[in-house]
Scaffold this motif. Structure first.
Motif, PDB file in Angstrom:
ATOM      1  N   HIS A  98      43.093 -15.777  10.502  1.00 16.88           N
ATOM      2  CA  HIS A  98      42.542 -15.912   9.454  1.00 16.88           C
ATOM      3  C   HIS A  98      43.912 -15.741   8.683  1.00 16.88           C
ATOM      4  CE1 HIS A  98      40.391 -16.066   5.473  1.00 16.88           C
ATOM      5  NE2 HIS A  98      40.323 -14.464   5.288  1.00 16.88           N
ATOM      6  N   ALA A  99      45.111 -16.784   7.890  1.00 17.01           N
ATOM      7  CA  ALA A  99      46.125 -17.883   7.154  1.00 17.01           C
ATOM      8  C   ALA A  99      46.069 -15.866   6.000  1.00 17.01           C
ATOM      9  CB  ALA A  99      46.114 -18.810   7.076  1.00 17.01           C
ATOM     10  N   PRO A 100      45.279 -15.671   5.760  1.00 14.58           N
ATOM     11  CA  PRO A 100      45.281 -14.845   4.383  1.00 14.58           C
ATOM     12  C   PRO A 100      45.231 -13.803   4.637  1.00 14.58           C
ATOM     13  CG  PRO A 100      43.600 -16.034   3.977  1.00 14.58           C
ATOM     14  CD  PRO A 100      43.451 -16.839   5.144  1.00 14.58           C
ATOM     15  N   ALA A 101      45.073 -13.314   5.652  1.00 12.49           N
ATOM     16  CA  ALA A 101      45.507 -11.904   6.240  1.00 12.49           C
ATOM     17  C   ALA A 101      46.534 -11.639   6.925  1.00 12.49           C
ATOM     18  CB  ALA A 101      44.257 -11.700   7.946  1.00 12.49           C
ATOM     19  N   MET A 102      47.321 -12.785   7.671  1.00 13.19           N
ATOM     20  CA  MET A 102      48.585 -12.415   8.168  1.00 13.19           C
ATOM     21  C   MET A 102      49.584 -12.373   6.872  1.00 13.19           C
ATOM     22  SD  MET A 102      48.564 -15.541  10.592  1.00 13.19           S
ATOM     23  CE  MET A 102      47.022 -15.752  11.610  1.00 13.19           C
ATOM     24  N   MET A 103      49.341 -13.044   5.773  1.00 14.22           N
ATOM     25  CA  MET A 103      49.915 -13.105   4.322  1.00 14.22           C
ATOM     26  C   MET A 103      49.849 -11.396   4.173  1.00 14.22           C
ATOM     27  SD  MET A 103      51.719 -15.848   3.674  1.00 14.22           S
ATOM     28  CE  MET A 103      52.588 -16.114   2.005  1.00 14.22           C
ATOM     29  N   LEU A 104      49.306 -10.985   4.379  1.00 11.36           N
ATOM     30  CA  LEU A 104      49.315  -9.490   3.509  1.00 11.36           C
ATOM     31  C   LEU A 104      49.085  -8.853   3.910  1.00 11.36           C
ATOM     32  CD1 LEU A 104      45.895  -9.968   2.241  1.00 11.36           C
ATOM     33  CD2 LEU A 104      47.665  -9.252   1.530  1.00 11.36           C
ATOM     34  N   HIS A 107      53.511 -16.498  11.602  1.00 10.52           N
ATOM     35  CA  HIS A 107      51.992 -16.972  11.840  1.00 10.52           C
ATOM     36  C   HIS A 107      51.462 -17.579  11.037  1.00 10.52           C
ATOM     37  CE1 HIS A 107      52.278 -15.252  15.709  1.00 10.52           C
ATOM     38  NE2 HIS A 107      52.676 -13.277  15.618  1.00 10.52           N
ATOM     39  N   ALA A 108      51.341 -17.202   9.354  1.00  8.61           N
ATOM     40  CA  ALA A 108      50.727 -17.400   8.784  1.00  8.61           C
ATOM     41  C   ALA A 108      51.580 -18.703   8.530  1.00  8.61           C
ATOM     42  CB  ALA A 108      50.861 -16.876   7.115  1.00  8.61           C
ATOM     43  N   LYS A 109      52.512 -19.543   8.290  1.00  3.18           N
ATOM     44  CA  LYS A 109      52.874 -20.913   8.475  1.00  3.18           C
ATOM     45  C   LYS A 109      52.796 -21.674   9.784  1.00  3.18           C
ATOM     46  CE  LYS A 109      56.704 -23.326   8.701  1.00  3.18           C
ATOM     47  NZ  LYS A 109      58.701 -23.677   9.204  1.00  3.18           N
ATOM     48  N   SER A 110      51.940 -21.217  10.674  1.00  2.00           N
ATOM     49  CA  SER A 110      51.914 -21.679  11.824  1.00  2.00           C
ATOM     50  C   SER A 110      50.403 -22.005  11.567  1.00  2.00           C
ATOM     51  CB  SER A 110      52.072 -21.344  13.508  1.00  2.00           C
ATOM     52  OG  SER A 110      51.736 -20.241  13.089  1.00  2.00           O
ATOM     53  N   SER A 111      49.520 -21.269  10.888  1.00  4.20           N
ATOM     54  CA  SER A 111      48.012 -21.460  10.775  1.00  4.20           C
ATOM     55  C   SER A 111      47.836 -21.989   9.388  1.00  4.20           C
ATOM     56  CB  SER A 111      47.647 -20.344  10.712  1.00  4.20           C
ATOM     57  OG  SER A 111      47.878 -19.360  11.464  1.00  4.20           O
ATOM     58  N   GLY A 112      48.738 -23.047   8.940  1.00  7.29           N
ATOM     59  CA  GLY A 112      48.344 -23.520   7.716  1.00  7.29           C
ATOM     60  C   GLY A 112      48.678 -23.267   5.504  1.00  7.29           C
ATOM     61  N   ALA A 113      49.311 -21.756   5.907  1.00 11.42           N
ATOM     62  CA  ALA A 113      49.459 -20.899   4.589  1.00 11.42           C
ATOM     63  C   ALA A 113      50.300 -21.476   4.149  1.00 11.42           C
ATOM     64  CB  ALA A 113      49.860 -19.283   4.996  1.00 11.42           C
ATOM     65  N   ARG A 114      50.258 -21.886   2.866  1.00  7.33           N
ATOM     66  CA  ARG A 114      51.509 -22.797   1.705  1.00  7.33           C
ATOM     67  C   ARG A 114      52.226 -21.724   1.620  1.00  7.33           C
ATOM     68  NH1 ARG A 114      47.074 -26.864  -2.098  1.00  7.33           N
ATOM     69  NH2 ARG A 114      46.387 -28.120   0.234  1.00  7.33           N
ATOM     70  N   ILE A 119      58.443 -18.100   1.241  1.00  9.16           N
ATOM     71  CA  ILE A 119      58.616 -16.721   1.817  1.00  9.16           C
ATOM     72  C   ILE A 119      59.490 -16.958   2.386  1.00  9.16           C
ATOM     73  CG2 ILE A 119      57.587 -14.477   1.946  1.00  9.16           C
ATOM     74  CD1 ILE A 119      54.917 -15.144   0.734  1.00  9.16           C
ATOM     75  N   LEU A 120      59.578 -17.190   3.812  1.00 10.73           N
ATOM     76  CA  LEU A 120      60.196 -17.028   4.682  1.00 10.73           C
ATOM     77  C   LEU A 120      61.814 -17.787   4.382  1.00 10.73           C
ATOM     78  CD1 LEU A 120      58.071 -18.742   7.416  1.00 10.73           C
ATOM     79  CD2 LEU A 120      59.183 -16.522   7.707  1.00 10.73           C
ATOM     80  N   ALA A 121      61.988 -18.888   2.968  1.00 10.02           N
ATOM     81  CA  ALA A 121      63.015 -18.981   2.654  1.00 10.02           C
ATOM     82  C   ALA A 121      63.812 -18.077   2.287  1.00 10.02           C
ATOM     83  CB  ALA A 121      62.718 -20.914   2.195  1.00 10.02           C
ATOM     84  N   THR A 122      62.687 -17.434   1.192  1.00  7.59           N
ATOM     85  CA  THR A 122      63.734 -16.462   0.302  1.00  7.59           C
ATOM     86  C   THR A 122      63.548 -15.314   0.792  1.00  7.59           C
ATOM     87  OG1 THR A 122      61.637 -17.560  -1.546  1.00  7.59           O
ATOM     88  CG2 THR A 122      62.667 -15.536  -1.921  1.00  7.59           C
ATOM     89  N   HIS A 123      62.985 -14.730   1.697  1.00  8.94           N
ATOM     90  CA  HIS A 123      63.493 -13.439   2.062  1.00  8.94           C
ATOM     91  C   HIS A 123      64.339 -13.609   3.665  1.00  8.94           C
ATOM     92  CE1 HIS A 123      61.111 -11.411  -0.946  1.00  8.94           C
ATOM     93  NE2 HIS A 123      60.285 -12.054  -1.054  1.00  8.94           N
ATOM     94  N   PHE A 124      64.052 -14.690   4.156  1.00 11.00           N
ATOM     95  CA  PHE A 124      64.427 -14.129   5.880  1.00 11.00           C
ATOM     96  C   PHE A 124      65.437 -15.847   5.446  1.00 11.00           C
ATOM     97  CE2 PHE A 124      60.055 -12.520   5.435  1.00 11.00           C
ATOM     98  CZ  PHE A 124      60.847 -11.309   5.452  1.00 11.00           C
ATOM     99  N   ASP A 152      64.523 -20.169   8.916  1.00 10.40           N
ATOM    100  CA  ASP A 152      62.917 -19.813   9.384  1.00 10.40           C
ATOM    101  C   ASP A 152      61.914 -20.442   8.344  1.00 10.40           C
ATOM    102  OD1 ASP A 152      63.317 -16.636  10.645  1.00 10.40           O
ATOM    103  OD2 ASP A 152      62.762 -18.330  11.700  1.00 10.40           O
ATOM    104  N   GLY A 153      62.641 -20.889   7.544  1.00 17.98           N
ATOM    105  CA  GLY A 153      61.204 -21.447   6.365  1.00 17.98           C
ATOM    106  C   GLY A 153      60.933 -22.741   5.784  1.00 17.98           C
TER     107      GLY A 153
END
Length: 733
Positions: free
Chosen positions: A684-690, A710-717, A722-727, A731-732
């Motif tokens: 569940h991508a929303p849970a991964m994001m949270l 994980h959220a990215k691989s599950s399709g979270a837009r 966020i990966l590009a901004t914070h990491f 990875d983004g």
């Protein structure tokens, strides 16, 4: 306000449903609730336990027994149940055959060749009708009566033949009859394959065909899928009750037994075979002989329920029947001998059928009729689980074939320690199916390293259906590249379940063109879930008419869940509603939940709540969430909260995520993490994001990055941003 409520319900439930239709199989593998995980993961295998176990001995590889069809073909030799005798001084004979309304069509199909199956309840007359058609239309042909799946292989290409498959479910277990073998058998124009199947077995297999498809790549559902692909006109329904025309023909016969059966208890065929008397003998009586006889029948019935439908040896019944004696009788010294109890249990009722069928080698088989009645909740053990000593005793006498089916039956009753024990034994003997099933069980038990070992050994042993589950194991570990590689191997090897899931993975990767190719291949092979996924893909790109056709084909294949998808494809609620009603009438609680959202949208809140409550009471988590929203809207917060928590306990990802968010807002980060991890484990991508946000705020950078990946691989837009901004390490990208 109503519009806002409807929008909220649709946003929370309808749109995720479209995603869940695509990803439900992934959730089923990792859900903590056994009914949503292991039972669905192995639904077909479990539901085939009875079918596979009906093979009385380890399948013989000798040529099947051969007869020549003539007018003197013996119905008893074909499996027709003995009937009540004509009178005290009358020699046993078959009752006069009463012409059934379907006989003309049946005879035409038998003469035309190919496959035909008669379905109906036990003792409805299926075998007798088939025998009469064979005797009339196939004189001079060779008649083969194979004793199990392996014997069918010997018959491929045989000409001028009748292949008789009484109790078709016996031939649908691992390595049994599938579409390809049936085509080989029916290739010669002068061959007819004629079968019977009890409605109880057919319903389990048809249900399994779609519930299994919603889960992982197929394991043993080739037989169930075969049933969905058969021409429904060649599945002839045999009712236990006669039509008015058939009753008229029965009254005109000179056979008193036939006329008497018209007014007998139960169905016409049941009365002729004295079937109701069997249940009465087993259930009602008194005294020491009845207590012992009832106990030995109960033990034999439970052996079949436990996946061992071979005739049960005397020594096993001697041990087991003691556990079925009423408490006051267990330590009595004046009980009759087991021989006396077996003689009582094997006595024909009214000169016809008996509760136990005595066979060579002092072995005994419980009646089909009693097995069906037990499954319906009747009889002394109808409301009980199989008793523990049965599993232990059968595990000691079963060969590898029976160990597989005993484990399947144990998994149906959620006695997983038995499943693991018997499959481990068979796996150590080199049985690839046991390796596969053991590996899948170990996935459910969260022992992934052991699971991988056995799944790899199954693949190395040539068990190609293990390729898909092995791919799932890597998917659960977050390795989508390796997961896709194994799924692709399974799909290339012809596993249509792997094709369907590969299509899902390719869609998530944005490769809709290749996804469509695999989904079409699986759908063309008769895979109902692939039809649903293809319908959704086509609908998203605007090909609604073709999407509707594929969803309808899934419905026609027995996939009742596709009725919900079919309704969702209708953009006009007035068109969706009738289809949702059909799905609800077919027992789909999720369709009830969707109906509730339609009613809520047009302001019929009381009606919406009533329908949603029905879905929730049926255990449907989406219904719980719909009802939760409706109750919260009218201020019934306490009951709404109870529903949210119940849905979360049952593993509904949206509910678990909502609880996790609430705990996080209240500052209980440990509880928040626990619920969000459970939701994230279902992909569940929303849970991964949270979770990523929770760990980022707590300074747990590595864990945060992992969950955003994980959220990215599950399709979270938003995950890539966020990966590009914070990491900013790439990875983004």
């Amino acid at each position: 306000m109503i519009g806002a409520l409807a929008t909220s319900l649709i946003t929370i439930l309808i749109l995720p449903l479209l995603t869940n239709v695509l990803s439900h199989d992934l959730e089923a593998w990792v859900d903590d609730h056994p009914l949503l995980a292991w039972t669905i993961t192995l639904a077909l295998a479990t539901l085939l336990a009875t079918a596979a176990a009906r093979v009385v001995q380890q399948p013989s590889r000798k040529a099947p027994p051969e007869l020549t069809v003539s007018t003197t073909l013996d119905p008893l030799a074909m499996g027709v149940k003995p009937a009540v005798p004509g009178g005290p001084d009358t020699a046993p004979t078959m009752p006069t055959y009463v012409e059934r309304d379907f006989d003309e069509s049946l005879r035409w199909m038998v003469a035309d060749g190919g496959f035909v199956c008669l379905r109906g309840p036990a003792a409805a007359g299926k075998t007798r009708s088939a025998t009469e058609a064979i005797r009339r239309m196939c004189q001079g042909r060779r008649l083969f009566r194979p004793d199990g799946p392996a014997a069918l292989l010997k018959l491929a290409g045989t000409a001028n033949a009748v292949v008789w498959l009484d109790d078709l479910e016996r031939f649908l277990g691992p390595g049994g009859l599938d579409t390809a073998l049936l085509e080989h058998l029916c290739a010669p124009a002068d061959v007819v394959v004629i079968a019977t199947i009890r409605d109880a077995e057919l319903a389990k297999l048809q249900h399994a065909a779609w519930i299994r498809d919603e889960g992982a790549p197929e394991v043993t559902d080739a037989g169930a899928r075969l049933l969905t692909q058969l021409d429904p006109r060649r599945m002839i329904a045999v009712s236990a009750q006669l039509t008015d025309a058939e009753r008229g023909r029965a009254r005109s016969t000179l056979d008193d037994r036939v006329r008497g059966a018209l007014d007998g208890e139960g169905g016409f065929g049941e009365s002729l075979a004295a079937a109701p008397a069997l249940l009465q003998r087993w259930s009602v009586g008194e005294g020491a002989l009845f207590a012992s006889g009832q106990a030995v029948i109960s033990a034999a019935v439970d052996c079949r329920r436990a996946g061992y439908a071979a005739p049960v040896p005397f020594a096993v019944l001697d041990v087991l029947h003691r556990h079925y004696l009423p408490a006051p009788w267990r330590n009595r010294g004046d009980l009759p001998s087991l021989d006396a109890a077996l003689e009582w249990a094997s006595q024909p009722m009214m000169g016809a059928s008996s509760c136990l069928i005595p066979l060579a080698g002092r072995r005994y088989l419980a009646s089909d009729y009693l097995l069906d009645r037990t499954a319906a909740g009747a009889g002394p053990v109808g409301a009980q689980r199989v008793r523990a000593p049965v599993w232990a005793a059968l595990s000691d006498v079963g060969d590898d074939h029976h160990l597989v089916t005993i484990g399947l039956a144990a998994s149906q009753e959620q006695v997983y320690e038995v499943s693991e024990r018997v499959w481990l034994r068979a796996a150590h003997h080199g049985n690839e199916w046991a390796m596969l099933l053991l590996g899948m069980l170990l996935v459910q038990l969260r022992r992934p390293d052991e699971a991988e070992e056995w799944l790899r050994r199954a693949v190395e042993g040539g068990c190609t259906p293990a390729l898909g589950p092995l791919g799932y194991l890597f998917l659960l570990r977050g390795d989508t590249t390796e997961a896709e590689r194994w799924m692709r191997q399974g799909a290339t090897a012809g596993d249509v379940g792997s094709m369907s899931v590969l299509g899902l993975l390719l869609r998530r990767a944005g490769n809709d063109a290749e996804a469509e190719r695999w989904l079409r291949k699986a759908a063309d092979a008769g895979h109902p879930q692939a039809m649903v996924r293809l319908a959704l893909l086509l609908a998203e790109r605007g090909a609604v008419e073709e999407a509707d056709q594929w969803a309808q084909r899934a419905v026609d294949a027995g996939h009742s869940a596709a009725l919900t998808t079919l309704a969702l494809l209708q953009q006009d609620p007035s068109q969706a509603e009738p289809r949702l009603r059909r799905a609800a009438d077919a027992g789909r609680a999720d369709a009830q939940a969707l109906l509730a959202t339609i009613y809520a949208e047009r302001g019929e809140l009381a009606r919406a709540e009533r329908v949603a409550r029905g879905a929730a009471e049926a255990g449907d988590v989406m219904g719980m969430m719909v009802l939760h929203g409706l109750l919260a809207h009218r201020g019934a917060t306490e009951e709404a909260e109870e529903l949210l928590q119940e849905a979360a306990r049952r593993g509904e990802p949206t509910a678990m995520t909502a609880l996790g968010r609430r705990f996080a807002e209240d500052g209980d980060l440990a509880e928040a993490e626990a619920w969000l991890r459970r939701a994230a484990d279902t992909q569940h991508a929303p849970a991964m994001m949270l979770l990523g946000a929770l760990f980022l705020a707590a300074g747990r950078i590595d864990e945060s990055r992992e969950w955003f990946l994980h959220a990215k691989s599950s399709g979270a837009r938003d995950a890539a941003r966020i990966l590009a901004t914070h990491f900013p390490a790439g990875d983004g990208s």
